[in-house]
Design a protein around this motif. Structure first.
Motif, mmCIF file in Angstrom:
data_model
loop_
_atom_site.group_PDB
_atom_site.id
_atom_site.type_symbol
_atom_site.label_atom_id
_atom_site.label_comp_id
_atom_site.label_asym_id
_atom_site.label_seq_id
_atom_site.Cartn_x
_atom_site.Cartn_y
_atom_site.Cartn_z
ATOM 1 N N ALA A 1 19.796 -16.676 3.449
ATOM 2 C CA ALA A 1 19.745 -16.162 2.905
ATOM 3 C C ALA A 1 19.197 -16.434 1.797
ATOM 4 N N ALA A 2 19.447 -17.702 1.401
ATOM 5 C CA ALA A 2 19.245 -18.405 0.567
ATOM 6 C C ALA A 2 17.658 -19.145 0.300
ATOM 7 N N ALA A 3 17.264 -18.892 1.805
ATOM 8 C CA ALA A 3 16.006 -19.760 2.634
ATOM 9 C C ALA A 3 14.894 -19.378 0.987
ATOM 10 N N SER A 4 14.444 -20.108 1.009
ATOM 11 C CA SER A 4 13.322 -20.307 0.215
ATOM 12 C C SER A 4 11.511 -19.757 0.389
ATOM 13 N N THR B 1 6.273 -21.080 5.444
ATOM 14 C CA THR B 1 6.317 -22.101 7.738
ATOM 15 C C THR B 1 6.788 -21.148 8.343
ATOM 16 N N LEU B 2 7.909 -20.843 8.803
ATOM 17 C CA LEU B 2 8.331 -20.398 9.611
ATOM 18 C C LEU B 2 7.298 -19.053 10.026
ATOM 19 N N ALA B 3 7.117 -18.374 9.979
ATOM 20 C CA ALA B 3 5.853 -17.042 9.724
ATOM 21 C C ALA B 3 4.822 -18.152 10.363
ATOM 22 N N GLU B 4 4.507 -19.038 9.408
ATOM 23 C CA GLU B 4 2.947 -19.754 10.126
ATOM 24 C C GLU B 4 3.154 -20.788 11.722
ATOM 25 N N GLY C 1 3.574 -12.180 14.525
ATOM 26 C CA GLY C 1 4.075 -12.633 12.481
ATOM 27 C C GLY C 1 5.603 -12.804 13.210
ATOM 28 N N LEU C 2 6.417 -13.017 11.165
ATOM 29 C CA LEU C 2 7.526 -12.723 11.859
ATOM 30 C C LEU C 2 8.513 -12.108 10.723
ATOM 31 N N VAL C 3 9.164 -11.145 10.906
ATOM 32 C CA VAL C 3 9.505 -10.720 9.461
ATOM 33 C C VAL C 3 10.731 -11.317 9.506
ATOM 34 N N TRP C 4 11.225 -11.193 8.352
ATOM 35 C CA TRP C 4 12.391 -11.864 7.691
ATOM 36 C C TRP C 4 13.406 -10.534 6.839
ATOM 37 N N ASP D 1 23.807 -13.934 5.281
ATOM 38 C CA ASP D 1 22.681 -14.341 6.272
ATOM 39 C C ASP D 1 21.366 -14.060 6.382
ATOM 40 N N LEU D 2 20.397 -14.324 7.172
ATOM 41 C CA LEU D 2 18.900 -14.022 7.108
ATOM 42 C C LEU D 2 18.513 -13.874 8.449
ATOM 43 N N LEU D 3 17.945 -12.412 8.795
ATOM 44 C CA LEU D 3 17.753 -12.300 9.774
ATOM 45 C C LEU D 3 15.624 -12.257 9.972
ATOM 46 N N LEU D 4 15.503 -13.314 11.160
ATOM 47 C CA LEU D 4 14.161 -13.060 11.531
ATOM 48 C C LEU D 4 14.083 -12.448 12.782
ATOM 49 N N LEU D 5 12.100 -11.240 12.864
ATOM 50 C CA LEU D 5 12.896 -10.657 13.484
ATOM 51 C C LEU D 5 11.698 -10.668 14.102
ATOM 52 N N ALA D 6 10.985 -10.743 15.394
ATOM 53 C CA ALA D 6 9.271 -11.162 16.491
ATOM 54 C C ALA D 6 9.665 -10.277 16.845
#
Ligand code: ASP
Length: 588
Positions: A334-337, A343-346, A355-358, A392-397
Motif C-alpha cells: 500500500a505504501a508504494a510510491s 513504472t509497473l503500469a508501463e 493497462g494495470l489498475v492499482w 496491501d496493494l492490489l494490482l489488476l489487469a
C-alpha cells in the motif's frame, strides 16, 4: 632468466598453512598475486587454486631478486613458516596467521602484464575477460565455481551408481535428433555430401538403450542446439541425461528428488522432499508461467465476478467478452510510491496489457487508479475478493485468461525483484505436470510436440488423439527451481503403432518418418519396455548453487551470445584444401 623446476615438489598448497605449522620447512609453488616492496623487506602474496600465502623476503640477495617479481609470475619458494606479528594477522585469510620466510626462490615463468587485475572485483569488460579466459579463470570466484561443478558431477555419478544406473556414452557424430532446434552439422569426408549432426540430446539413443536391456542409464553429456541465442543460452551445454525402464512418472520423481537432495548437500543445504507439484494449467493461471517462481507468494487470483455488473466498462466488457479480471496482492504494497506504480503500469503495457489498475486502502477510504470509473464499493469488493489487507496493494489487469495471467506473472516477478524478495540462497522447487501433448504452430500451420515426438499421451487420452489433438495431455513433466526450468522429461511412447500415429499427427509422412527415425521405429518393434526419463540442465543447476546469475560463470570456456568463443576465435574460416576434401564450396 628463469629457473628449472628440477626436483622441487610442493609440500603444501597456498591455502593450507595455519598457526600450528609455525617452524615447518615448506615448499610452495604458485603465481605472484601481489608484491609490496617496503625497501628493507619485500612481501609477496603467492596464489594457487587453494588460496593465498604471504611470503616475506628479508635476506639481502633474495630480497633484491624479489623486487623484480611482478604479478602473475610463476614461482617456487622454499622457506620456513612463522607466525605473523599480532598487528599483521589477517583474519579474513585462512592462512592469515602465518607467513613464509623465504630461504630460496625459483622463478619458473615470467608473465606479460595481464590486461586486467586477477581479483574478484575485476572491472574489465566481459569481452576482455572471455578473450583472456585463462586469466579470468584464475580469479577465486571462478575457481570456486569450477570446483563446485566438479563436486556436483561427482555427487551425481555417485548417486546414480548407488541406484544401479550405468553411465553410458552415446555418439557425438550422429543423426539429427528431433528436439525442435536447428542441428549443428558435421560434413563427412568419406561420404561426400553427407552430414552427421551433433546431438541436441541423446534422446533416441537413450531410448534404444532401454530396448537394449540396459535398464537404467545416465550420462553427463554435452548437447548442441543451433538456436538464435536468447539470454543466457549456450550453443553447447551439459545435461544430466537419465532414462529408466519400467518407469512411471512416480518412479522418475522418486529417483530424481533424492538426486537433487544430494546435489544440494554439496553446498551444505538440506532440501525438503517431496517437491511441490502443480499442473501446467494451474501454473499458467496462478503464476502466469510454466516456470513459476515459488520463492514468493502473490498468487494470481480471479476477481472477474466483482466486475460483471460494475460501472468500470474496461473490466466489465473484458468479462462480457469471455475474458477475465485477475490480480495479485502485493503484501505491504500500500505504501508504494507513485513512481513505482507508474513504472509497473508501463511495464504491463509493454507486455501487451491494456493497462494495470492499482487499488489500496487508506484508512477507511479506498484509493485506486480507476476509482472514478469503478467506484469505491466495487474496488472495496475487489480488495476483499483478492484477500488484500489494510497494508496491501492490489494490482489488476483484464483480457483473455492466459494473456492476463502472463502479464500479471511478469509483474509479480518485477515486484518481487525490485523489493529484494527473490533471495538467491532460498530454493523453491516444483514439478510442473500434465503439459499439453501438442501445441499449434501458427506459422507452420500444424501441430508440434510440446516436448518431443516420443512423449506419451496420458493413458486416458490415448484414444482421443486424432479427435481432439489440442486437448490431449502428455505424460511430461518439468522440474522448476526458482523460476528456472532445471529439467524436463516424460514417459515415452513404447508402442510402434502409437508412435506412428504421433508422427502422422505432427504432419510427418510415413516416408519422412522412415527416413529420419526408421532405425528407431524398427527398434521399437523388438520388445520395448515401457520407459521414461528426464534431462536436467547441469549448467543452470550449478549456476543456481553458486548464486551466479549467468551459466557462463560456471562453464570453463563459454561462448558469447553470438555463439563465438572469443578466446579461440571459433568459428573461423577453414582452408580451401579442407573444403575441397569435404567437397564443400562457400557461396557468396
Ligand atoms: N531429451 C529431452 C531434452 O533434452 C529430455 C527428456 O525428455 O528426457 O530436453
Amino acid at each position: 632468466m628463469v629457473d628449472k623446476l628440477g626436483d622441487w615438489a610442493r609440500t603444501h598448497t597456498c591455502g593450507q598453512l595455519r598457526a600450528e605449522d609455525a617452524g615447518r620447512e615448506v615448499l610452495l609453488l604458485g603465481w605472484v598475486h601481489k608484491v609490496r616492496d617496503l625497501g628493507h623487506l619485500v612481501f609477496l602474496d603467492l596464489r594457487d587454486r587453494h588460496g593465498l600465502t604471504q611470503v616475506v623476503f628479508e635476506a639481502e640477495g633474495l630480497r633484491d631478486r624479489a623486487k623484480h617479481l611482478r604479478a602473475e609470475f610463476v614461482l617456487g619458494v622454499r622457506g620456513r613458516v612463522r607466525p605473523r606479528a599480532a598487528e599483521a594477522m589477517n583474519a579474513k585469510m585462512p592462512t592469515g596467521a602465518v607467513e613464509v620466510e623465504a630461504t630460496e626462490l625459483k622463478l619458473l615463468s615470467e608473465a606479460k602484464v595481464p590486461p586486467f587485475v586477477i581479483a574478484d572485483d575485476v572491472a574489465a569488460s566481459d569481452e576482455l575477460r572471455l578473450r583472456y579466459r585463462y586469466l579470468d579463470l584464475r580469479r577465486p570466484a571462478l575457481q570456486a565455481n569450477l570446483g563446485l561443478r566438479h563436486r556436483v558431477t561427482m555427487a551425481v555419478r555417485k548417486y546414480f551408481d548407488g541406484q544401479g544406473f550405468w553411465e553410458i556414452e552415446t555418439p557425438m557424430l550422429t543423426k539429427s535428433t528431433p528436439e525442435g532446434a536447428r542441428d549443428y552439422l558435421v560434413p563427412s569426408r568419406v561420404h561426400p555430401g553427407e552430414f552427421y549432426a551433433l546431438p541436441q540430446s541423446p534422446q533416441i539413443f537413450k531410448q534404444i538403450l532401454m530396448i537394449a536391456g540396459t535398464d537404467r542409464y545416465f550420462q553427463i553429456v554435452k548437447c548442441f542446439r543451433d538456436e538464435d541465442l536468447r539470454a543466457d543460452r549456450q550453443p553447447e551445454f551439459t545435461q544430466i541425461d537419465v532414462e529408466m525402464s519400467f518407469a512411471t512418472r512416480e518412479l522418475v520423481f522418486a529417483t530424481i528428488e533424492p538426486l537433487i537432495k544430494e546435489v544440494f548437500a554439496v553446498i551444505g543445504r538440506d532440501i525438503t522432499l517431496p517437491f511441490a507439484r502443480m499442473s501446467y494449467a494451474e501454473a499458467l493461471a496462478r503464476y502466469g508461467s510454466d516456470k513459476p517462481d515459488l520463492r514468493v507468494g502473490m498468487v494470481i487470483t480471479d476477481v472477474s465476478g466483482v466486475f460483471t455488473d460494475s460501472t468500470f466498462s474496461v473490466f466489465r466488457d473484458a468479462v462480457a467478452g469471455g475474458g477475465v479480471v485477475r490480480g495479485i496482492v502485493v503484501p505491504g504494497g500500500a505504501a508504494a510510491s507513485r513512481k513505482e506504480l507508474d513504472t509497473l503500469a508501463e511495464e504491463a503495457k509493454s507486455l501487451g496489457a491494456g493497462g494495470l489498475v492499482w487499488v489500496r486502502r487508506s484508512g477507511e477510504a479506498i484509493q485506486s487508479s480507476a476509482l472514478k470509473a469503478a467506484g469505491e464499493g466495487t474496488m472495496r469488493a475487489a480488495l476483499d475478493a483478492a484477500g488484500a489487507g489494510a497494508a496491501d496493494l492490489l494490482l489488476l489487469a483484464s483480457g483473455p485468461a492466459d494473456a492476463t495471467s502472463k502479464v500479471l506473472g511478469q509483474i509479480r516477478l518485477s515486484v518481487a525483484k525490485s523489493r529484494g524478495w527473490l533471495k538467491t540462497d532460498e530454493f523453491a522447487f516444483t514439478w510442473v505436470t500434465d503439459f499439453p501433448l501438442l501445441e499449434w504452430d501458427g506459422d507452420e500451420r500444424r501441430w508440434v510436440a510440446m516436448h518431443h515426438p516420443f512423449t506419451s499421451p496420458v493413458e486416458a487420452d490415448m484414444d482421443r488423439l486424432e479427435e481432439n489433438p489440442g486437448g490431449v495431455l502428455a505424460q511430461a513433466y518439468d522440474l522448476v527451481l526458482n523460476g528456472s526450468e532445471i529439467g524436463g522429461g516424460s514417459i515415452r511412447i513404447h508402442d510402434t503403432a502409437l508412435q506412428r500415429r504421433m508422427f502422422t499427427l505432427l504432419g510427418i509422412s510415413d516416408e519422412d518418418a522412415k527416413l529420419r527415425f526408421g532405425f528407431f521405429l524398427e527398434s521399437l518393434e523388438y520388445g520395448t519396455p515401457p520407459h521414461g526419463g528426464i534431462a536436467l540442465g547441469l549448467d543452470r543447476i550449478v549456476a543456481i548453487l553458486a548464486g551466479e546469475p549467468s551459466i557462463r560463470d560456471v562453464i570453463a570456456f563459454p561462448k558469447t551470445a553470438q555463439a563465438v568463443d572469443l578466446m579461440s576465435t571459433a568459428p573461423t574460416p577453414v582452408d580451401a584444401r579442407q573444403l575441397r576434401e569435404l567437397r564443400l564450396r562457400i557461396e557468396g
